[in-house]
Design a protein around this motif. Sequence first.
Motif, PDB file in Angstrom:
ATOM      1  N   CYS A  16       0.983  -1.273   0.012  1.00 16.56           N
ATOM      2  CA  CYS A  16       0.168   0.085  -0.096  1.00 16.56           C
ATOM      3  C   CYS A  16       0.943   1.011  -0.075  1.00 16.56           C
ATOM      4  O   CYS A  16       1.792   1.394   0.799  1.00 16.56           O
ATOM      5  CB  CYS A  16      -1.112   0.207   1.260  1.00 16.56           C
ATOM      6  SG  CYS A  16      -2.174   1.285   1.046  1.00 16.56           S
ATOM      7  N   THR A  17       0.442   2.219  -0.653  1.00 18.54           N
ATOM      8  CA  THR A  17       1.204   3.350  -0.922  1.00 18.54           C
ATOM      9  C   THR A  17       0.943   4.542   0.328  1.00 18.54           C
ATOM     10  O   THR A  17       1.797   5.182   0.577  1.00 18.54           O
ATOM     11  CB  THR A  17       1.103   4.357  -2.170  1.00 18.54           C
ATOM     12  OG1 THR A  17      -0.479   4.389  -2.226  1.00 18.54           O
ATOM     13  CG2 THR A  17       1.409   3.344  -3.499  1.00 18.54           C
ATOM     14  N   ASP A  18       0.194   3.915   1.088  1.00 21.05           N
ATOM     15  CA  ASP A  18      -0.333   4.576   2.482  1.00 21.05           C
ATOM     16  C   ASP A  18       0.455   3.677   3.262  1.00 21.05           C
ATOM     17  O   ASP A  18      -0.689   2.764   3.763  1.00 21.05           O
ATOM     18  CB  ASP A  18      -1.664   4.973   2.430  1.00 21.05           C
ATOM     19  CG  ASP A  18      -2.265   5.680   3.692  1.00 21.05           C
ATOM     20  OD1 ASP A  18      -1.260   6.139   4.540  1.00 21.05           O
ATOM     21  OD2 ASP A  18      -3.232   5.732   3.864  1.00 21.05           O
ATOM     22  N   GLY A  41       7.240  -1.467  11.618  1.00 19.67           N
ATOM     23  CA  GLY A  41       6.114  -0.324  10.861  1.00 19.67           C
ATOM     24  C   GLY A  41       6.806   0.718  10.453  1.00 19.67           C
ATOM     25  O   GLY A  41       7.548   0.634   9.399  1.00 19.67           O
ATOM     26  N   GLY A  42       6.528   1.962  11.082  1.00 19.89           N
ATOM     27  CA  GLY A  42       6.943   3.080  10.484  1.00 19.89           C
ATOM     28  C   GLY A  42       6.541   3.430   8.961  1.00 19.89           C
ATOM     29  O   GLY A  42       5.341   3.223   8.788  1.00 19.89           O
ATOM     30  N   GLU A  43       7.374   3.701   8.033  1.00 18.10           N
ATOM     31  CA  GLU A  43       6.837   3.959   6.621  1.00 18.10           C
ATOM     32  C   GLU A  43       6.968   2.830   5.881  1.00 18.10           C
ATOM     33  O   GLU A  43       7.083   3.051   4.530  1.00 18.10           O
ATOM     34  CB  GLU A  43       7.764   5.073   6.067  1.00 18.10           C
ATOM     35  CG  GLU A  43       7.385   6.578   6.960  1.00 18.10           C
ATOM     36  CD  GLU A  43       5.842   6.709   6.775  1.00 18.10           C
ATOM     37  OE1 GLU A  43       5.205   6.770   5.908  1.00 18.10           O
ATOM     38  OE2 GLU A  43       5.300   7.020   8.000  1.00 18.10           O
ATOM     39  N   ASP A  44       7.030   1.627   6.228  1.00 18.59           N
ATOM     40  CA  ASP A  44       7.059   0.378   5.477  1.00 18.59           C
ATOM     41  C   ASP A  44       5.501   0.160   4.752  1.00 18.59           C
ATOM     42  O   ASP A  44       4.783   0.230   5.266  1.00 18.59           O
ATOM     43  CB  ASP A  44       7.425  -0.915   6.366  1.00 18.59           C
ATOM     44  CG  ASP A  44       7.614  -2.278   5.549  1.00 18.59           C
ATOM     45  OD1 ASP A  44       7.640  -1.929   4.278  1.00 18.59           O
ATOM     46  OD2 ASP A  44       7.753  -3.085   6.020  1.00 18.59           O
ATOM     47  N   HIS A  45       5.916  -0.042   3.191  1.00 16.00           N
ATOM     48  CA  HIS A  45       4.833   0.024   2.486  1.00 16.00           C
ATOM     49  C   HIS A  45       4.216  -1.605   2.105  1.00 16.00           C
ATOM     50  O   HIS A  45       3.465  -1.840   1.259  1.00 16.00           O
ATOM     51  CB  HIS A  45       4.970   0.778   1.018  1.00 16.00           C
ATOM     52  CG  HIS A  45       5.193   2.156   1.394  1.00 16.00           C
ATOM     53  ND1 HIS A  45       4.020   2.974   1.553  1.00 16.00           N
ATOM     54  CD2 HIS A  45       6.109   3.065   1.418  1.00 16.00           C
ATOM     55  CE1 HIS A  45       4.422   4.217   1.786  1.00 16.00           C
ATOM     56  NE2 HIS A  45       5.807   4.326   1.780  1.00 16.00           N
ATOM     57  N   HIS A  46       4.946  -2.527   2.763  1.00 14.74           N
ATOM     58  CA  HIS A  46       4.812  -4.000   2.662  1.00 14.74           C
ATOM     59  C   HIS A  46       4.556  -4.566   3.995  1.00 14.74           C
ATOM     60  O   HIS A  46       4.814  -4.093   4.840  1.00 14.74           O
ATOM     61  CB  HIS A  46       5.908  -4.654   1.931  1.00 14.74           C
ATOM     62  CG  HIS A  46       6.280  -3.939   0.734  1.00 14.74           C
ATOM     63  ND1 HIS A  46       7.082  -2.880   0.475  1.00 14.74           N
ATOM     64  CD2 HIS A  46       5.975  -4.596  -0.666  1.00 14.74           C
ATOM     65  CE1 HIS A  46       7.361  -2.819  -0.826  1.00 14.74           C
ATOM     66  NE2 HIS A  46       6.705  -3.889  -1.667  1.00 14.74           N
ATOM     67  N   LEU A  47       3.521  -5.561   3.852  1.00 12.01           N
ATOM     68  CA  LEU A  47       3.097  -6.262   5.064  1.00 12.01           C
ATOM     69  C   LEU A  47       2.982  -8.043   4.393  1.00 12.01           C
ATOM     70  O   LEU A  47       2.331  -8.134   3.398  1.00 12.01           O
ATOM     71  CB  LEU A  47       1.544  -5.837   5.284  1.00 12.01           C
ATOM     72  CG  LEU A  47       1.362  -6.869   6.493  1.00 12.01           C
ATOM     73  CD1 LEU A  47       2.132  -6.785   7.713  1.00 12.01           C
ATOM     74  CD2 LEU A  47      -0.274  -6.039   7.016  1.00 12.01           C
ATOM     75  N   ARG A  48       3.498  -8.825   5.007  1.00 10.51           N
ATOM     76  CA  ARG A  48       3.617 -10.108   4.592  1.00 10.51           C
ATOM     77  C   ARG A  48       3.044 -10.883   5.979  1.00 10.51           C
ATOM     78  O   ARG A  48       3.619 -10.598   7.170  1.00 10.51           O
ATOM     79  CB  ARG A  48       4.789 -10.671   4.344  1.00 10.51           C
ATOM     80  CG  ARG A  48       5.077 -12.108   3.895  1.00 10.51           C
ATOM     81  CD  ARG A  48       6.339 -12.370   3.448  1.00 10.51           C
ATOM     82  NE  ARG A  48       6.364 -13.998   2.893  1.00 10.51           N
ATOM     83  CZ  ARG A  48       6.314 -15.267   3.526  1.00 10.51           C
ATOM     84  NH1 ARG A  48       6.522 -15.016   4.767  1.00 10.51           N
ATOM     85  NH2 ARG A  48       6.293 -16.247   3.077  1.00 10.51           N
ATOM     86  N   LEU A  49       2.164 -11.643   5.725  1.00 10.19           N
ATOM     87  CA  LEU A  49       1.423 -12.646   6.911  1.00 10.19           C
ATOM     88  C   LEU A  49       1.501 -13.952   6.472  1.00 10.19           C
ATOM     89  O   LEU A  49       1.230 -14.262   5.174  1.00 10.19           O
ATOM     90  CB  LEU A  49       0.139 -12.370   7.081  1.00 10.19           C
ATOM     91  CG  LEU A  49      -0.128 -10.920   7.775  1.00 10.19           C
ATOM     92  CD1 LEU A  49      -1.616 -10.403   7.526  1.00 10.19           C
ATOM     93  CD2 LEU A  49       0.451 -10.628   9.059  1.00 10.19           C
TER      94      LEU A  49
END
Length: 280
Positions: A164-166, A199-207
């Motif tokens: 997500c870019t946000d 977290g912070g400004e990371d634009h990727h999430l992997r679960l």
Amino acid sequence: MLNFDPKTGAPVFGGPVALNVGGKLYSTTLETLTKYPDSMLGAMFNGLRPPARADGGGRFFIDRDGKTFRHVLNFLRLGRLDLPEGYRELALLRREADFYQIRPLLEEIRQREEEARCQRERNAILHADVDRQGRLLHFTLKKGPQSYDLCTCHIQIYTANLFCTDASFLRLLRARLACGTPGSEEEEEEDADDQEENGGEDHHLRLEWAPQPPDLPQVEYRKHRFQRLRVVPEGQELTSAGAFLEEVLKTALRQGFRIESIFPDPEDILNSRSLRFVRH
């Protein structure tokens, strides 16, 4: 040529004031240039500062960006900032307004920059992919002191990748979803700490998670370090790709996103493998 009052040193004009700003020629009035007396232009043309030097044609010469001065001058004339649609040089205009020390113009530029920042944050793209892989597990089940059975069971392992870019949306989703091993609060706390660090400004999430099959003992489940995925704070466990995508969908819609594409079947959202959202 330019004339100055011998007593005050102020410029004396008999008509329009001719300016040469960085090679761009302008013509205006003394009233316009001195609209804000505490500005550099006000001080210059009220005789409070040494007058600008003249160019070869007798115009006041100011060694600044000539093209941008158009917007500075229009602000002095109109009392408002009118910029062409799609104007992309606010930073340059702010530097020029700061040089001329026109505080009302600086304040309006700051408001425009804040509005532009908020708009950039609102405009966003969200992409969610989910993959499922089956795995056959073999384990021994103790039946008695010296009696063991060889057992097998199937387990489904889900992997979700989100972009997500946000970055704030992914922080919200991280807070909404929690991975952990049943019966191990310590591991769930460690997982939450890892999410905070990433977290912070990371634009990727992997679960990655794997629902526990009924025929798989918990000791075997924990031994393989499988994790379940839960919704916080309700505690509802997400046991399928569809349940996960439904949670992403609900969260995204609440944050103003709309669905742009569904793969592979646009008519079957919850059995899809990939969702793409946009927000304007």
